[in-house]
Each structure stands twice: as C-alpha cells, then as structure tokens.
Design an enzyme around this catalytic site. Structure first.
Site, short mmCIF file in Angstrom:
data_model
loop_
_atom_site.label_atom_id
_atom_site.label_comp_id
_atom_site.label_asym_id
_atom_site.label_seq_id
_atom_site.Cartn_x
_atom_site.Cartn_y
_atom_site.Cartn_z
N GLN A 35 0.86 -1.18 0.00
CA GLN A 35 0.00 0.00 0.00
C GLN A 35 0.90 1.23 0.00
O GLN A 35 2.00 1.21 0.53
CB GLN A 35 -0.95 0.00 1.20
CG GLN A 35 -2.12 -0.96 1.02
CD GLN A 35 -3.08 -0.94 2.19
OE1 GLN A 35 -2.87 -1.66 3.15
NE2 GLN A 35 -4.12 -0.14 2.11
N SER A 36 0.41 2.31 -0.60
CA SER A 36 1.29 3.44 -0.93
C SER A 36 1.79 4.22 0.27
O SER A 36 2.92 4.69 0.29
CB SER A 36 0.58 4.39 -1.90
OG SER A 36 0.27 3.72 -3.10
N THR A 37 0.95 4.41 1.30
CA THR A 37 1.33 5.23 2.44
C THR A 37 0.94 4.55 3.74
O THR A 37 0.07 3.66 3.76
CB THR A 37 0.63 6.61 2.39
OG1 THR A 37 -0.80 6.42 2.50
CG2 THR A 37 0.95 7.33 1.08
#
Length: 281
Positions: A35-37
C-alpha cells in the site's frame, strides 16, 4: 429439411488452471502486498486484508501452504519506483533465481506504477517461466496475448498514477484560491482555531527563533548558525503535530536538516509565499 446449426465455439478468456503446470507447482508461490502510504495502511485495512487473502488463493490454485512466500515489506511505500522498495527487489531476486512458479498481487498497480519496472519484471518472468496472477486471473508472460494484456495493465496503472497526482494538485490549487490551503507551519508560528496564523504565544519560543535569525544574519550560513546553537547549548522548539500530545511543546537538539527545513529556509519560503505577510520576526 431443417438445418442443424453447430454451436459457436467460445474460447475461455483466461483459462487459469490450464496455465498452471507441474513445473510451476514445484516452485514457490509468492504473494506480494503493498500500500502506498502508512495512512492507507491505517485507514484502508480492508485492502490489506484482501491482499493477505491471496495466500488462500494460492492454495486454491494448487500450492501447499509451506510453498507460499509472503512479501509484505513494501507496506507504506509508493509504487512509483522500484527504489526504496525492498519487497519488490526481493521479488525480482526470487524470480531471477528461478524460485517462483507464480506471484500474486491483488492488481497490477500494487506491483508497480512504473512501466519501466513493470516491463523489467515481465521480461524476467518470461525468461524463467513465472506466472503472474491478479484478481482477474492467471497470466503467462511467455504467451503473446497474455503479455500484451499485462503490458496494457501496466501502462494503465502508470497513467492512473499521473491522473491521481493531477487530481490532488488541482484540489490543492482550488483550496489555495479559496484561501483554505493549510500547510505545515515553520517553527515559531501556530494556527489559531479560526485558521489564522499567529506567532507562538510562548515567549521562550519566540526568543529562540529570534536568536536563530540574528545568527543567520551574522553568519550567513546554516552551518554557522548550527555551530553557534550547539556551542551555547540552545535547543529548538517543536510543537507536537499529532497524537494525544498535539500542540504540546518539546525542545530538541538542533541539526542542519531541521534548521534548513523549519527555521531559516522554511520561514524564508513561508514569507515568500506570502502566507504571513504581517508576521515577521
């Protein structure tokens, strides 16, 4: 005399199980999670659960639990580049060592948002006969049609990243035009409940920031300011920005990055952007 029409043959769109051979089942199945963040990891836990559930998907496809390798080192890391993603680099290494029969990701965007990284991974998978699986099916990069479809998915994933960035940028610009864009304030400023930007109410905080600016005018360099602060045992104020102690005051040892980001350069940029034209030390 009636004519009997033979049924029209329809080939399966993605014959998943037909692509899985015994040679694939003899190697590992890798489940890649990203997941990106960290905020997404915190707030969108359903996405994390769906990705971890791919372990069950690998079992359904024929791999035993002992053969399944879960790579989750890239939680909270952007897919815009392979740099800084140890999980993706580990995946590439495992495929290149011919250890992987299939790797699974919930969708292509979880694996890569860069066409360069994606096509490099496709090339390695094609070379070592590694299958790729997502929520739609299982693909073999050695088959031209599968490789074409995977390439299109990768291109769309990269384009989607640019669209998302542009959408976020336009949102920020719209807020700025309304005067509602709130950015992190440099040390020495606080934001009132009304949204107004004010000097810190603590007199000691204001005194330290004034000292920093006086020393910068005298020395002309951040390194000179840092030496002076360290020699005189002066610490920098820091308001806690999140958590149960939000707004409370901490004092921290100065360093070059902090001075550059939050005090001298930060306040200089702050004034240039005219966010506090009436507030100067």
């Amino acid at each position: 005399m009636s004519t009997v029409l033979s049924p029209v043959y329809r080939a399966p769109i993605n014959p998943t199980y037909g692509r899985i051979q015994s040679s694939h089942l003899q190697r590992q199945a890798v489940v890649y999670v990203r997941q990106s963040t960290l905020q997404q990891v915190e707030r969108h836990q359903e996405s994390t659960r769906l990705q971890y559930a791919l372990v069950d998907r690998a079992v359904e496809l024929g791999w035993s639990p002992s053969q399944i390798l879960l790579i989750g080192e890239d939680l909270g890391r952007s897919g815009a580049s392979a740099e800084g993603r140890p999980g993706f680099q580990r995946l590439m290494a495992e495929v290149g060592l011919d250890h992987v029969g299939i790797f699974l990701g919930i969708e292509i965007s979880r694996l890569a948002r860069s066409s360069r990284d994606w096509y490099q991974l496709l090339a390695v998978c094609g070379l070592f006969a590694t299958l790729i699986g997502d929520a739609d099916g299982v693909y073999d990069p050695q088959i031209d049609n599968d490789r074409l479809l995977l390439g299109l998915k990768g291109t769309m994933s990269e384009a989607e990243l640019h669209i998302l960035k542009q959408r976020m940028l336009e949102g920020k610009r719209a807020k700025a035009r309304r005067g509602e864009l709130h950015t992190l304030l440099p040390r020495g400023y606080v934001r009132a409940p009304s949204g107004e930007v004010l000097k810190d109410p603590d007199a000691q905080v204001r005194g330290v920031i004034e000292t920093v600016f006086r020393q910068f005018q005298r020395c002309g360099t951040i390194n000179g300011v840092l030496r002076d602060l360290v020699d005189h045992h002066i610490q920098l104020p820091d308001r806690v920005r999140s958590g149960p102690r939000t707004g409370e005051l901490d004092w921290r040892r100065p360093n070059r990055a902090t001075l550059n980001r939050h005090s001298v350069a930060g306040a200089h940029e702050f004034c240039i952007n005219n966010l506090a034209r009436r507030l100067t030390f």
